[in-house]
Design an enzyme around this catalytic site. Structure first.
Site, PDB file in Angstrom:
ATOM      1  N   SER A  87       0.765  -1.248  -0.083  1.00 28.14           N
ATOM      2  CA  SER A  87      -0.080   0.084  -0.015  1.00 28.14           C
ATOM      3  C   SER A  87       0.642   1.301  -0.026  1.00 28.14           C
ATOM      4  O   SER A  87       0.087   2.358  -0.103  1.00 28.14           O
ATOM      5  CB  SER A  87      -1.066   0.023   1.199  1.00 28.14           C
ATOM      6  OG  SER A  87      -1.914  -1.069   0.781  1.00 28.14           O
ATOM      7  N   LYS A  90      -0.063   3.456  -2.842  1.00 25.38           N
ATOM      8  CA  LYS A  90      -1.160   4.787  -2.767  1.00 25.38           C
ATOM      9  C   LYS A  90      -0.695   5.692  -2.917  1.00 25.38           C
ATOM     10  O   LYS A  90      -1.175   6.679  -3.146  1.00 25.38           O
ATOM     11  CB  LYS A  90      -1.963   4.209  -1.564  1.00 25.38           C
ATOM     12  CG  LYS A  90      -2.728   2.979  -1.577  1.00 25.38           C
ATOM     13  CD  LYS A  90      -3.661   2.810  -0.241  1.00 25.38           C
ATOM     14  CE  LYS A  90      -4.580   1.490  -0.494  1.00 25.38           C
ATOM     15  NZ  LYS A  90      -3.872   0.334  -0.360  1.00 25.38           N
ATOM     16  N   GLN A 143     -11.400  -4.442   1.524  1.00 25.11           N
ATOM     17  CA  GLN A 143     -11.201  -5.323   0.597  1.00 25.11           C
ATOM     18  C   GLN A 143     -12.320  -5.447  -0.456  1.00 25.11           C
ATOM     19  O   GLN A 143     -13.392  -5.310   0.036  1.00 25.11           O
ATOM     20  CB  GLN A 143     -10.427  -6.581   0.894  1.00 25.11           C
ATOM     21  CG  GLN A 143      -9.386  -6.597   1.725  1.00 25.11           C
ATOM     22  CD  GLN A 143      -7.931  -6.272   1.003  1.00 25.11           C
ATOM     23  OE1 GLN A 143      -7.877  -5.859  -0.202  1.00 25.11           O
ATOM     24  NE2 GLN A 143      -6.806  -6.404   1.674  1.00 25.11           N
ATOM     25  N   TYR A 172     -10.228   2.902   6.319  1.00 22.38           N
ATOM     26  CA  TYR A 172      -9.221   2.462   5.156  1.00 22.38           C
ATOM     27  C   TYR A 172      -9.666   1.480   3.938  1.00 22.38           C
ATOM     28  O   TYR A 172     -10.100   0.390   4.467  1.00 22.38           O
ATOM     29  CB  TYR A 172      -8.048   1.872   5.896  1.00 22.38           C
ATOM     30  CG  TYR A 172      -6.836   1.633   4.967  1.00 22.38           C
ATOM     31  CD1 TYR A 172      -6.189   2.780   4.657  1.00 22.38           C
ATOM     32  CD2 TYR A 172      -6.143   0.254   4.914  1.00 22.38           C
ATOM     33  CE1 TYR A 172      -4.891   2.345   3.660  1.00 22.38           C
ATOM     34  CE2 TYR A 172      -5.035   0.327   4.147  1.00 22.38           C
ATOM     35  CZ  TYR A 172      -4.470   1.363   3.388  1.00 22.38           C
ATOM     36  OH  TYR A 172      -3.283   1.211   2.978  1.00 22.38           O
ATOM     37  N   GLU A 293       0.078   9.590   5.547  1.00 15.33           N
ATOM     38  CA  GLU A 293      -0.612   9.941   6.873  1.00 15.33           C
ATOM     39  C   GLU A 293       0.395  10.599   7.858  1.00 15.33           C
ATOM     40  O   GLU A 293       1.501  10.441   7.733  1.00 15.33           O
ATOM     41  CB  GLU A 293      -0.778   8.492   7.612  1.00 15.33           C
ATOM     42  CG  GLU A 293      -1.935   7.674   6.858  1.00 15.33           C
ATOM     43  CD  GLU A 293      -1.913   6.201   6.883  1.00 15.33           C
ATOM     44  OE1 GLU A 293      -1.126   6.133   7.896  1.00 15.33           O
ATOM     45  OE2 GLU A 293      -2.527   5.717   6.204  1.00 15.33           O
ATOM     46  N   LYS A 336       3.809   5.776   5.744  1.00 14.32           N
ATOM     47  CA  LYS A 336       2.876   4.729   5.173  1.00 14.32           C
ATOM     48  C   LYS A 336       3.355   3.451   5.245  1.00 14.32           C
ATOM     49  O   LYS A 336       4.575   3.196   4.948  1.00 14.32           O
ATOM     50  CB  LYS A 336       2.552   5.037   3.762  1.00 14.32           C
ATOM     51  CG  LYS A 336       1.697   4.141   2.917  1.00 14.32           C
ATOM     52  CD  LYS A 336       0.066   4.789   3.412  1.00 14.32           C
ATOM     53  CE  LYS A 336      -0.818   3.834   3.009  1.00 14.32           C
ATOM     54  NZ  LYS A 336      -0.811   2.589   3.677  1.00 14.32           N
ATOM     55  N   THR A 337       2.613   2.562   5.693  1.00 19.84           N
ATOM     56  CA  THR A 337       2.843   1.059   5.742  1.00 19.84           C
ATOM     57  C   THR A 337       2.372   0.436   4.283  1.00 19.84           C
ATOM     58  O   THR A 337       1.578   1.019   3.759  1.00 19.84           O
ATOM     59  CB  THR A 337       2.073   0.510   6.836  1.00 19.84           C
ATOM     60  OG1 THR A 337       0.998   0.557   6.876  1.00 19.84           O
ATOM     61  CG2 THR A 337       2.821   0.913   8.226  1.00 19.84           C
ATOM     62  N   SER A 339       1.776  -3.738   2.693  1.00 20.65           N
ATOM     63  CA  SER A 339       1.800  -5.253   2.791  1.00 20.65           C
ATOM     64  C   SER A 339       1.260  -5.857   1.619  1.00 20.65           C
ATOM     65  O   SER A 339       0.240  -5.385   1.228  1.00 20.65           O
ATOM     66  CB  SER A 339       1.194  -5.806   4.169  1.00 20.65           C
ATOM     67  OG  SER A 339       1.686  -5.229   5.237  1.00 20.65           O
ATOM     68  N   ASN A 364       5.603 -10.536   5.349  1.00 22.61           N
ATOM     69  CA  ASN A 364       4.849  -9.566   5.842  1.00 22.61           C
ATOM     70  C   ASN A 364       4.652  -9.587   7.442  1.00 22.61           C
ATOM     71  O   ASN A 364       3.721 -10.456   7.979  1.00 22.61           O
ATOM     72  CB  ASN A 364       3.265  -9.786   5.355  1.00 22.61           C
ATOM     73  CG  ASN A 364       2.532  -8.822   5.864  1.00 22.61           C
ATOM     74  OD1 ASN A 364       2.442  -8.051   6.667  1.00 22.61           O
ATOM     75  ND2 ASN A 364       0.886  -9.061   5.378  1.00 22.61           N
TER      76      ASN A 364
END
Length: 390
Positions: A87, A90, A143, A172, A293, A336-337, A339, A364
């Protein structure tokens, strides 16, 4: 683009270090110690096969590689290793939308049907592009349904029933951000992947970054590991937007450096990057912008962990709109993370401190461990810079 931050050629020894000015601290050996002392125990604790960690301090850069890109044949992570960033992709979708806005091709206040007329009259069309880009259209889930295979799921969006009015809640969501990126591509009159690869990557000097991975790069594509088995991600609707970027640590650091020093970009891309630094909605101690973020800096580790918690990822939260959205005039940490099934990424930077970090792994592993490690390294870099002679 006129000029850009440069990293240079990566050396085979897995460490690229451009000597820092005395006022910026730490030296090469000290920097390696900071990163080694955090990353090596992290990998051991979570059985992470391989990692690439890139840091920037006062405009200078270092890249450290650890472990294996593939357990088959003991192929080591090196400067060419390409990781899935999940992500973190994004943030590129957000930048592309902001670039389209800077070019006059779209406005964040537009509604989806302007670019996808078949959505006219649907509930999703009450939201704006800004709502989609900040996960606030009214409760789209994390999702898409597993059974959904349509690459452009028009019926899914037309049939969606909101749980709240646009802007009331933040949830999210890949369907939210995926539609945001899809509409951006429509506004540009281009394929999304092509737009990212043709417009964004070159602007940031990213020469080893891909949405569509060429066959020639596949030998450098790390295998992710899930339950001990090698994996790569499989597609879902709009996956190119939501988690499709694959890149090296050094290339992703170039993007971070451009976010820290956007004045070195051409005017339109500078405006685009700066637009992704505007905060729009607050959830606890976190402010949601486009892609990134944000947190007031200095920030406590607990605040950062809460802002990247499972609840923030999985649950619906009340969103508090920022009264007058604008770039922060106070010190800010952006993060930002990301996975996928076999990869875990974390990116964070503090422009006012001139420090940033990229952490890419082919497992992950838990997000709290990533955030804690990244925070520790950034704090050590900040402390070193403050302690250095002026």
């Amino acid at each position: 683009m006129t000029t850009r931050p440069t990293i240079g050629s990566l050396c085979p020894a897995a460490l690229l270090f451009l000597p820092l000015a005395a006022s910026a601290a730490p030296d090469a050996a000290a920097l390696r110690a900071i990163v080694d002392n955090t990353i090596q125990p992290l990998m051991a604790e979570h059985d992470v096969p391989g990692m690439a960690v890139a840091v920037t301090v006062d405009g200078q850069s270092a890249v450290f590689n650890y472990g294996l890109a593939s357990r088959a044949g003991n192929k080591a992570v090196d400067e060419r290793t390409v990781f899935e960033v999940g992500s973190v992709s994004k943030t590129f979708a957000a930048t592309l939308a902001a670039y389209a806005q800077a070019q006059g091709k779209l406005a964040l206040t537009d509604h989806p049907s302007r670019y996808w007329p078949a959505l006219q009259g649907s509930a999703i069309d009450k939201a704006t592009l800004l709502h989609l880009g900040t996960y606030t259209p009214g409760g789209l889930p994390l999702q898409f349904p597993d059974e959904l295979t349509d690459p452009e799921p028009l019926r899914y969006y037309r049939d969606w029933k909101p749980a709240a009015r646009p802007g009331a809640v933040r949830e999210y969501s890949n369907p939210s951000l995926g539609l945001f990126g899809h509409l951006t591509a429509r506004a540009l009159g281009n394929d999304y992947a092509d737009a990212v690869e043709r417009l964004l990557f070159p602007a940031f000097g990213m020469t080893s970054s891909y949405v569509n991975l060429p066959d020639s790069v596949r030998p450098n594509y790390a295998w992710g590991y899930r339950d001990g088995k090698p994996v790569h991600f499989t597609g879902e609707p709009f996956s190119a937007v939501t988690y499709g970027v694959r890149t090296t640590a050094a290339d992703l650091l170039r993007f971070v450096q451009a976010n820290m020093m956007p004045q070195q970009l051409d005017p339109a891309m500078r405006r685009a990057v700066e637009a992704t630094h505007i905060g729009y909605f607050r959830v606890g101690g976190m402010t949601q912008g486009l892609g990134w973020e944000q947190y007031a800096y200095p920030v406590k580790l607990q605040t950062l962990l809460e802002g990247n918690s499972e609840s923030i990822i999985w649950d619906r939260h009340r969103a508090r709109a920022v009264t007058t959205p604008a770039m922060s005039t106070t010190p800010t940490l952006f993060n930002k993370t990301g996975s996928t099934g076999g990869f875990g990424a974390y990116v964070a930077f503090v422009p006012v401190q001139k420090i940033g970090i990229v952490m890419l792994a082919n497992k992950n592993y838990p997000i709290p461990a990533r955030v804690t490690a990244g925070y520790a390294i950034l704090e050590a870099l900040a402390a070193g810079a403050q302690a250095a002679p002026q």
